[in-house]
Design a protein around this motif. Structure first.
Motif, PDB file in Angstrom:
ATOM      1  N   GLY A  15      -7.142  -3.949 -11.424  1.00 24.88           N
ATOM      2  CA  GLY A  15      -8.514  -3.797 -10.988  1.00 24.88           C
ATOM      3  C   GLY A  15      -9.164  -2.602 -11.639  1.00 24.88           C
ATOM      4  O   GLY A  15      -8.619  -1.999 -12.581  1.00 24.88           O
ATOM      5  N   ALA A  16     -10.348  -2.232 -11.142  1.00 17.99           N
ATOM      6  CA  ALA A  16     -11.114  -1.124 -11.703  1.00 17.99           C
ATOM      7  C   ALA A  16     -10.365   0.193 -11.553  1.00 17.99           C
ATOM      8  O   ALA A  16      -9.467   0.332 -10.723  1.00 17.99           O
ATOM      9  CB  ALA A  16     -12.479  -1.041 -11.021  1.00 17.99           C
ATOM     10  N   GLN A  17     -10.746   1.170 -12.372  1.00 19.63           N
ATOM     11  CA  GLN A  17     -10.204   2.531 -12.367  1.00 19.63           C
ATOM     12  C   GLN A  17      -8.706   2.569 -12.688  1.00 19.63           C
ATOM     13  O   GLN A  17      -8.001   3.494 -12.300  1.00 19.63           O
ATOM     14  CB  GLN A  17     -10.438   3.216 -11.016  1.00 19.63           C
ATOM     15  N   GLY A  18      -8.226   1.560 -13.399  1.00 18.27           N
ATOM     16  CA  GLY A  18      -6.823   1.556 -13.777  1.00 18.27           C
ATOM     17  C   GLY A  18      -5.886   1.091 -12.682  1.00 18.27           C
ATOM     18  O   GLY A  18      -4.668   1.257 -12.801  1.00 18.27           O
ATOM     19  N   PHE A  19      -6.433   0.484 -11.609  1.00 18.43           N
ATOM     20  CA  PHE A  19      -5.557   0.018 -10.527  1.00 18.43           C
ATOM     21  C   PHE A  19      -4.566  -1.013 -11.047  1.00 18.43           C
ATOM     22  O   PHE A  19      -4.919  -1.929 -11.785  1.00 18.43           O
ATOM     23  CB  PHE A  19      -6.385  -0.617  -9.409  1.00 18.43           C
ATOM     24  N   ARG A  20      -3.302  -0.871 -10.640  1.00 20.14           N
ATOM     25  CA  ARG A  20      -2.285  -1.856 -10.939  1.00 20.14           C
ATOM     26  C   ARG A  20      -1.255  -1.834  -9.811  1.00 20.14           C
ATOM     27  O   ARG A  20      -0.965  -0.778  -9.241  1.00 20.14           O
ATOM     28  CB  ARG A  20      -1.588  -1.591 -12.277  1.00 20.14           C
ATOM     29  N   SER A  21      -0.730  -2.984  -9.495  1.00 18.67           N
ATOM     30  CA  SER A  21       0.311  -3.082  -8.478  1.00 18.67           C
ATOM     31  C   SER A  21       1.105  -4.347  -8.744  1.00 18.67           C
ATOM     32  O   SER A  21       0.536  -5.437  -8.793  1.00 18.67           O
ATOM     33  CB  SER A  21      -0.297  -3.134  -7.074  1.00 18.67           C
ATOM     34  N   GLU A  22       2.414  -4.187  -8.948  1.00 19.26           N
ATOM     35  CA  GLU A  22       3.245  -5.360  -9.167  1.00 19.26           C
ATOM     36  C   GLU A  22       4.400  -5.389  -8.183  1.00 19.26           C
ATOM     37  O   GLU A  22       4.857  -4.351  -7.694  1.00 19.26           O
ATOM     38  CB  GLU A  22       3.757  -5.426 -10.599  1.00 19.26           C
ATOM     39  N   SER A  23       4.846  -6.594  -7.893  1.00 20.99           N
ATOM     40  CA  SER A  23       5.948  -6.793  -6.960  1.00 20.99           C
ATOM     41  C   SER A  23       7.238  -7.056  -7.737  1.00 20.99           C
ATOM     42  O   SER A  23       7.235  -7.163  -8.967  1.00 20.99           O
ATOM     43  CB  SER A  23       5.631  -7.945  -6.008  1.00 20.99           C
ATOM     44  N   PHE A  24       8.344  -7.191  -7.004  1.00 22.86           N
ATOM     45  CA  PHE A  24       9.664  -7.292  -7.625  1.00 22.86           C
ATOM     46  C   PHE A  24      10.471  -8.431  -7.017  1.00 22.86           C
ATOM     47  O   PHE A  24      10.470  -8.615  -5.792  1.00 22.86           O
ATOM     48  CB  PHE A  24      10.463  -5.995  -7.395  1.00 22.86           C
ATOM     49  N   SER A  25      11.182  -9.147  -7.855  1.00 22.06           N
ATOM     50  CA  SER A  25      12.225 -10.037  -7.340  1.00 22.06           C
ATOM     51  C   SER A  25      13.463  -9.187  -7.093  1.00 22.06           C
ATOM     52  O   SER A  25      13.639  -8.115  -7.706  1.00 22.06           O
ATOM     53  CB  SER A  25      12.540 -11.147  -8.345  1.00 22.06           C
ATOM     54  N   ALA A  26      14.339  -9.647  -6.209  1.00 27.44           N
ATOM     55  CA  ALA A  26      15.552  -8.884  -5.908  1.00 27.44           C
ATOM     56  C   ALA A  26      16.427  -8.698  -7.148  1.00 27.44           C
ATOM     57  O   ALA A  26      16.872  -7.567  -7.428  1.00 27.44           O
ATOM     58  CB  ALA A  26      16.329  -9.555  -4.778  1.00 27.44           C
TER      59      ALA A  26
END
Length: 248
Positions: free
Chosen positions: A206-217
């Motif tokens: 998203g804006a302002q460099g937002f990043r968020s990722e999830s993980f598999s086990a």
């Protein structure tokens, strides 16, 4: 016109500089939005409860003599440290968050046992000399690992410091992705469509460099192993997992 009868060449405009990956959290407004309880879907609260209980259990079982919370914002793990009778250090990239946490520490008379520092989770050498204890419990809360541009850098830095690491991350389940989308829509502008992440999960930007990722086990376990960390325990619910690890 030039002597050759031609107009001088015009240099193309410089390409726009992409936002710093940590700008969303450093600037304060983004961090406040993402951490506002009013924006939390109900399911996120159970995820945070699991995280808090896992941190308290790990603090009691030890061996650890301090709780160091990275990406601390308002210092939720301060309550873990207080209940376990351990010293506390909160570290956050947002100067505003650290100032507010310092005020809370002073108001609650915890200055002898708690502190807060401005720092980046990926730059351990800049703040490691200021943390309390010789066997700290490093808490990476609320999918912090998935928000970092370089999770490996953070994990290898923590491994070098010793102690115990507790990591809380979202999983790759479609239900979790839907909850995350609803949550991020409330607090992130220009939210892009989700895409495959680096670690078997889903990446939001998203804006302002937002990043968020999830993980598999499997991907999370492999990442920890590659960074020299050995898993000691793991707690899960339908949104994610909390993994406790130490230096292999």
């Amino acid at each position: 016109m030039t002597r050759a009868g031609l107009l001088p060449a015009t240099a193309p405009p410089p390409a726009p500089t992409p936002p710093s990956p940590d700008r969303f959290y450093r600037d304060g407004t983004g961090a406040t939005a993402i951490m506002s309880v009013a924006h939390f879907p109900d399911e996120v609260l159970t995820f945070l409860q699991m995280e808090c209980l896992a941190a308290f259990k790990t603090a009691l079982e030890g061996p650890c003599d301090a709780v160091v919370e990275l990406g601390c914002f308002d210092g939720r793990a301060l309550e873990v440290a207080r209940a376990a009778q351990l010293r506390y250090c909160g570290i956050d990239i947002s100067c505003g968050a650290v100032a507010a946490l310092r005020e809370r520490i002073a108001d609650e008379g915890l200055g002898a046992h708690a502190t807060a520092l401005v720092g980046n989770a990926q730059e351990t050498l800049r703040w490691s000399h200021r943390i309390p204890g010789e066997q700290p419990l490093f808490v990476l809360p609320f999918n912090l690992l998935g928000n970092l541009p370089d999770p490996r850098r953070a994990l290898t830095g923590l491994r070098a410091l010793g102690g115990t690491v507790l990591i809380s991350v979202f999983n790759e389940d479609p239900r979790t992705t839907a909850v995350r989308r609803a949550y991020y829509t409330q607090c992130v502008s220009e939210l892009a469509e989700p895409a495959p992440g680096r670690y078997g999960g889903t990446l939001f930007r998203g804006a302002q460099g937002f990043r968020s990722e999830s993980f598999s086990a499997p991907a999370l376990h492999r990442l920890l192993t590659e960074c020299g960390l050995q898993i000691r325990s793991e707690t899960t619910n339908r949104l994610g997992r909390c993994v406790t690890a130490h230096r292999a």
